[in-house]
Structure formats: C-alpha cells, structure tokens
Design a protein around this motif. Sequence first.
Motif, PDB file in Angstrom:
ATOM      1  N   SER A   1       0.846  -1.193   0.000  1.00  0.00           N
ATOM      2  CA  SER A   1       0.000   0.000   0.000  1.00  0.00           C
ATOM      3  C   SER A   1       0.881   1.242   0.000  1.00  0.00           C
ATOM      4  O   SER A   1       2.060   1.176   0.358  1.00  0.00           O
ATOM      5  N   PRO A   2       0.327   2.388  -0.411  1.00  0.00           N
ATOM      6  CA  PRO A   2       1.127   3.613  -0.433  1.00  0.00           C
ATOM      7  C   PRO A   2       1.738   3.907   0.935  1.00  0.00           C
ATOM      8  O   PRO A   2       1.089   3.762   1.965  1.00  0.00           O
ATOM      9  N   GLY A   3       3.024   4.285   0.901  1.00  0.00           N
ATOM     10  CA  GLY A   3       3.746   4.566   2.135  1.00  0.00           C
ATOM     11  C   GLY A   3       4.641   3.423   2.571  1.00  0.00           C
ATOM     12  O   GLY A   3       5.519   3.603   3.410  1.00  0.00           O
ATOM     13  N   GLU A   4       4.448   2.239   2.009  1.00  0.00           N
ATOM     14  CA  GLU A   4       5.261   1.078   2.381  1.00  0.00           C
ATOM     15  C   GLU A   4       6.568   1.060   1.608  1.00  0.00           C
ATOM     16  O   GLU A   4       6.625   1.451   0.439  1.00  0.00           O
TER      17      GLU A   4
ATOM     18  N   VAL B   1       9.979   3.706  -1.845  1.00  0.00           N
ATOM     19  CA  VAL B   1       8.691   3.759  -1.154  1.00  0.00           C
ATOM     20  C   VAL B   1       7.591   3.893  -2.196  1.00  0.00           C
ATOM     21  O   VAL B   1       7.677   4.732  -3.094  1.00  0.00           O
ATOM     22  N   LEU B   2       6.568   3.057  -2.073  1.00  0.00           N
ATOM     23  CA  LEU B   2       5.404   3.167  -2.947  1.00  0.00           C
ATOM     24  C   LEU B   2       4.650   4.423  -2.523  1.00  0.00           C
ATOM     25  O   LEU B   2       4.162   4.502  -1.397  1.00  0.00           O
ATOM     26  N   THR B   3       4.600   5.421  -3.400  1.00  0.00           N
ATOM     27  CA  THR B   3       3.992   6.695  -3.016  1.00  0.00           C
ATOM     28  C   THR B   3       2.583   6.886  -3.550  1.00  0.00           C
ATOM     29  O   THR B   3       1.808   7.620  -2.955  1.00  0.00           O
ATOM     30  N   GLU B   4       2.270   6.231  -4.668  1.00  0.00           N
ATOM     31  CA  GLU B   4       0.956   6.467  -5.261  1.00  0.00           C
ATOM     32  C   GLU B   4       0.559   5.292  -6.136  1.00  0.00           C
ATOM     33  O   GLU B   4       1.392   4.713  -6.824  1.00  0.00           O
ATOM     34  N   VAL B   5      -0.720   4.943  -6.075  1.00  0.00           N
ATOM     35  CA  VAL B   5      -1.273   3.948  -7.002  1.00  0.00           C
ATOM     36  C   VAL B   5      -2.333   4.656  -7.828  1.00  0.00           C
ATOM     37  O   VAL B   5      -3.055   5.511  -7.336  1.00  0.00           O
ATOM     38  N   PHE B   6      -2.401   4.318  -9.111  1.00  0.00           N
ATOM     39  CA  PHE B   6      -3.307   5.009 -10.021  1.00  0.00           C
ATOM     40  C   PHE B   6      -4.561   4.204 -10.343  1.00  0.00           C
ATOM     41  O   PHE B   6      -5.348   4.616 -11.180  1.00  0.00           O
ATOM     42  N   ALA B   7      -4.739   3.051  -9.700  1.00  0.00           N
ATOM     43  CA  ALA B   7      -5.930   2.230  -9.934  1.00  0.00           C
ATOM     44  C   ALA B   7      -6.270   1.506  -8.635  1.00  0.00           C
ATOM     45  O   ALA B   7      -5.394   1.232  -7.814  1.00  0.00           O
ATOM     46  N   ALA B   8      -7.535   1.184  -8.475  1.00  0.00           N
ATOM     47  CA  ALA B   8      -8.003   0.474  -7.280  1.00  0.00           C
ATOM     48  C   ALA B   8      -8.283  -0.985  -7.623  1.00  0.00           C
ATOM     49  O   ALA B   8      -8.316  -1.371  -8.798  1.00  0.00           O
ATOM     50  N   VAL B   9      -8.485  -1.787  -6.600  1.00  0.00           N
ATOM     51  CA  VAL B   9      -8.850  -3.182  -6.800  1.00  0.00           C
ATOM     52  C   VAL B   9     -10.141  -3.234  -7.618  1.00  0.00           C
ATOM     53  O   VAL B   9     -11.043  -2.418  -7.431  1.00  0.00           O
TER      54      VAL B   9
ATOM     55  N   THR C   1      11.096   7.883   2.432  1.00  0.00           N
ATOM     56  CA  THR C   1      11.146   7.160   3.695  1.00  0.00           C
ATOM     57  C   THR C   1       9.768   6.561   3.947  1.00  0.00           C
ATOM     58  O   THR C   1       8.757   7.241   3.819  1.00  0.00           O
ATOM     59  N   ALA C   2       9.747   5.294   4.309  1.00  0.00           N
ATOM     60  CA  ALA C   2       8.474   4.597   4.521  1.00  0.00           C
ATOM     61  C   ALA C   2       7.695   5.243   5.662  1.00  0.00           C
ATOM     62  O   ALA C   2       8.261   5.598   6.697  1.00  0.00           O
ATOM     63  N   THR C   3       6.398   5.407   5.469  1.00  0.00           N
ATOM     64  CA  THR C   3       5.533   5.965   6.507  1.00  0.00           C
ATOM     65  C   THR C   3       4.561   4.930   7.038  1.00  0.00           C
ATOM     66  O   THR C   3       3.895   5.163   8.033  1.00  0.00           O
ATOM     67  N   VAL C   4       4.487   3.793   6.360  1.00  0.00           N
ATOM     68  CA  VAL C   4       3.588   2.715   6.761  1.00  0.00           C
ATOM     69  C   VAL C   4       4.414   1.448   6.854  1.00  0.00           C
ATOM     70  O   VAL C   4       5.275   1.198   6.013  1.00  0.00           O
ATOM     71  N   THR C   5       4.158   0.649   7.870  1.00  0.00           N
ATOM     72  CA  THR C   5       4.864  -0.622   7.964  1.00  0.00           C
ATOM     73  C   THR C   5       4.011  -1.705   7.335  1.00  0.00           C
ATOM     74  O   THR C   5       2.782  -1.593   7.272  1.00  0.00           O
TER      75      THR C   5
END
Length: 146
Positions: A75-78, A105-113, A131-135
């Motif tokens: 997920s974004p932030g990981e 770090v994954l910062t943005e996704v452009f599509a949803a499930v 820097t990761a903000t989500v574990t």
Amino acid sequence: LSVTPLALVPSSEILPTMLARAAARTAARAASASAAPSRTFVQMRTVPLFAEHVMEVPNMGDSISEGTILEWQKSPGEAVAVDDVLAVIETDKVTVDVRAQHAGVLTEVFAAVDDTVEVGAQLLKIDSDGTATVTAASPAPAAEAA
C-alpha cells in the motif's frame, strides 16, 4: 581575410598556408580573450534525478490489451525492494504479478482493486529517495488448536 580552399593551393604552398591560417585563428582568439568578458546569466532550477519512478501496466501477451487489478500486495507509504510483488493483475488468459523495478517507497497507485487497466497505462509511483511511513501488515496470528 580571404580564404582559399586548400584544394586550389599548389602542393608546395599547403604547409605555409595551413600555418598562416592557424596563426590567424590564434590571433583572433587572443584578441577576443583580451576584450571585456561578457556576462551570461542562466536561471537554474533543481530537478530530481530520477527519484520518482512511474511504473506502467506490463505487457501480458500478444493479444491482451487490458486486465483487472485483483489485489495490491503493498500500500502507499510502504517500503519496497526490487522484485517485490506490488500488485496482481488478472486477465481472461493469465494472472500476472507486477514486481517492483526499483527499491524505495510506494507513493501512489493510479488504480483500485477491481479496476480495469490498459497495457501501458500508469499503474504506480515509487520514490527511490523516500522514507516509509507505513509498515507492512503483519500476518494474522495462527488460530490456537482447541
């Protein structure tokens, strides 16, 4: 200064002619160097050197032009490492794991499930300097045997 092409100069005069031309170029450079220096102002701006990487929906086969996002593994932030599975895309013929091409770090996704995405469309963005903000979600504890 008149210029005569070397092809029209007799062969006995080629070397002296070349030396004379070189001397004239050197004198011209020296004259321009002694003149007052000109000032050129350049506006500079900071451009990140490929810190953000946008990944596109991969090619999934010759006749496949789109697929459906089955799930996001991150997920974004990981934080992500190279070759981590980020998403799973399903078509009527194949199921494809989308793997990270860069660490960061994954910062943005452009599509949803359950969204339908076309091959070549922007899928996600990775910041290699972030820097990761989500574990990462920890796995659920195993059910105790009764």
